[in-house]
Design a protein around this motif. Structure first.
Motif, PDB file in Angstrom:
ATOM      1  N   TYR A   1     -56.743  15.405 -11.324  1.00  0.00           N
ATOM      2  CA  TYR A   1     -55.623  14.657 -11.881  1.00  0.00           C
ATOM      3  C   TYR A   1     -55.023  15.383 -13.083  1.00  0.00           C
ATOM      4  O   TYR A   1     -53.808  15.435 -13.270  1.00  0.00           O
ATOM      5  N   ARG A   2     -55.886  15.958 -13.897  1.00  0.00           N
ATOM      6  CA  ARG A   2     -55.419  16.670 -15.081  1.00  0.00           C
ATOM      7  C   ARG A   2     -54.582  17.899 -14.680  1.00  0.00           C
ATOM      8  O   ARG A   2     -53.507  18.144 -15.238  1.00  0.00           O
ATOM      9  N   LEU A   3     -55.070  18.658 -13.715  1.00  0.00           N
ATOM     10  CA  LEU A   3     -54.354  19.851 -13.265  1.00  0.00           C
ATOM     11  C   LEU A   3     -53.048  19.487 -12.568  1.00  0.00           C
ATOM     12  O   LEU A   3     -52.038  20.186 -12.712  1.00  0.00           O
ATOM     13  N   ALA A   4     -53.067  18.394 -11.814  1.00  0.00           N
ATOM     14  CA  ALA A   4     -51.847  17.951 -11.144  1.00  0.00           C
ATOM     15  C   ALA A   4     -50.778  17.569 -12.164  1.00  0.00           C
ATOM     16  O   ALA A   4     -49.591  17.892 -11.994  1.00  0.00           O
ATOM     17  N   ASN A   5     -51.185  16.902 -13.233  1.00  0.00           N
ATOM     18  CA  ASN A   5     -50.250  16.546 -14.310  1.00  0.00           C
ATOM     19  C   ASN A   5     -49.595  17.781 -14.913  1.00  0.00           C
ATOM     20  O   ASN A   5     -48.465  17.722 -15.404  1.00  0.00           O
TER      21      ASN A   5
ATOM     22  N   LEU B   1     -52.106  19.293 -23.005  1.00  0.00           N
ATOM     23  CA  LEU B   1     -51.393  19.366 -21.736  1.00  0.00           C
ATOM     24  C   LEU B   1     -50.338  20.471 -21.739  1.00  0.00           C
ATOM     25  O   LEU B   1     -50.106  21.118 -20.710  1.00  0.00           O
ATOM     26  N   ASP B   2     -49.714  20.733 -22.876  1.00  0.00           N
ATOM     27  CA  ASP B   2     -48.701  21.790 -22.929  1.00  0.00           C
ATOM     28  C   ASP B   2     -49.320  23.160 -22.665  1.00  0.00           C
ATOM     29  O   ASP B   2     -48.773  23.968 -21.893  1.00  0.00           O
ATOM     30  N   LYS B   3     -50.448  23.448 -23.318  1.00  0.00           N
ATOM     31  CA  LYS B   3     -51.123  24.727 -23.094  1.00  0.00           C
ATOM     32  C   LYS B   3     -51.618  24.833 -21.660  1.00  0.00           C
ATOM     33  O   LYS B   3     -51.551  25.905 -21.040  1.00  0.00           O
ATOM     34  N   LEU B   4     -52.132  23.718 -21.137  1.00  0.00           N
ATOM     35  CA  LEU B   4     -52.606  23.730 -19.771  1.00  0.00           C
ATOM     36  C   LEU B   4     -51.445  23.987 -18.806  1.00  0.00           C
ATOM     37  O   LEU B   4     -51.580  24.772 -17.863  1.00  0.00           O
TER      38      LEU B   4
END
Length: 304
Positions: A56-60, A29-32
């Protein structure tokens, strides 16, 4: 922000062998967040399956999402969940099988938000049906070409001028491993349409790279979604959940590789070139001793 998504359950041994069939994801998530925070991301097919999990992943990670799907009610639910968790998302209901709607979608989006940093072409339609059952169903080929080829072409054409003007952009296409292998029986409509856009984008990629626009083609094997659910035997094979597929898209965004493939694909490509006759014979035998799915037969009988 966490969300529960219903997954189709694969066999336990299929999951045990999933490392062989699945392209590697990132799940960082940090790299994203470093790659997408504040970025404008257009995601098609966002109301179910891979698209929903990816949204959901991108929104996070702090992306500003433009979510596209035909199913307006479900799309609004996804947007509402993202906003309830503090994310930023906008719903755009459109039928991408109609190129004029795809063009109008981009015009509206650019008028409202000015630019798109990343396009994730995820929407698609799968049909597994023998040619005998499609002889009076030309619509099978019209529909798959419309949503899997012509719609995405129009999206990219409409986005390229603004990406070129900003000298940056990233186009990510969710393809299928089948377009890199010899054609399979019963997959004429699906494989031809996915292959058409795959070749189109790889050709265009040679021209737009110098303009600062990257492309990534992802070639997943089986993903356990409602699209694969009508063919139950697929869930006996190694594949990915929608969350795992979202992690592969995450890797595409962060690393920007030209392609992402499962481990078996390159050896499979070489084998198909070196031994075309045995491969073709094997596929003929698979067709002979298999059948159309019940779902495909029923939908054909109903004229769907």
């Amino acid at each position: 922000m966490t969300h529960n998504i219903t997954h189709h359950k694969p066999h336990i041994w299929a999951r045990a062998l999933s490392w062989l069939a699945n392209p590697k994801g990132l799940n960082n998530l940090d790299k994203l967040r470093n790659a997408v925070e504040g970025k404008h991301i257009l995601l098609t097919g966002a109301s179910f399956g891979i698209g929903e999990a990816t949204a959901y992943r991108l929104a996070n990670a702090g992306a500003i999402l433009f979510l596209v799907a035909r199913s307006s009610d479900k799309l609004q639910q996804v947007v509402a969940k993202i906003r309830a968790g503090g994310g930023q998302a906008y719903a755009y209901s459109a039928d991408l099988s109609k190129p004029e709607q795809a063009k109008a979608l981009i015009e509206t989006m650019l008028a409202e938000h000015h630019y798109v940093d990343i396009l994730i072409n995820n929407a698609g339609k799968s049909i597994r049906r023998s040619i005998m059952m499609s002889e009076n169903r030309f619509q099978d080929f019209e529909r798959t070409m419309a949503i899997n080829y012509l719609g995405p072409v129009q999206l990219v054409l409409a986005l390229l001028p603004s990406m070129r003007a900003r000298k940056q952009g990233h186009i990510i296409n969710i393809s299928t491993w089948g377009v890199r292998m010899p054609p399979g029986a019963r997959w004429a409509a699906y494989q031809a349409s996915k292959g058409a856009f795959d070749i189109w984008l790889r050709s265009v990629a040679l021209e737009i790279k110098a303009q600062g626009i990257d492309t990534t083609s992802i070639y997943p094997a089986i993903v356990y979604t409602r699209m694969s659910a009508p063919t139950p035997w697929m869930h006996l094979l190694p594949g990915m959940t929608t969350d795992e597929a979202a992690h592969v898209i995450e890797r595409a965004i962060v690393d920007k590789p030209i392609d992402i493939i499962p481990p078996f694909l390159r050896p499979g490509e070489v084998t198909s070139v070196l031994f075309p006759a045995p491969i073709r014979k094997g596929m003929q035998l698979v067709f002979k001793y298999s059948k159309d799915s019940e779902a495909s037969i029923k939908s054909a009988q109903k004229g769907l």
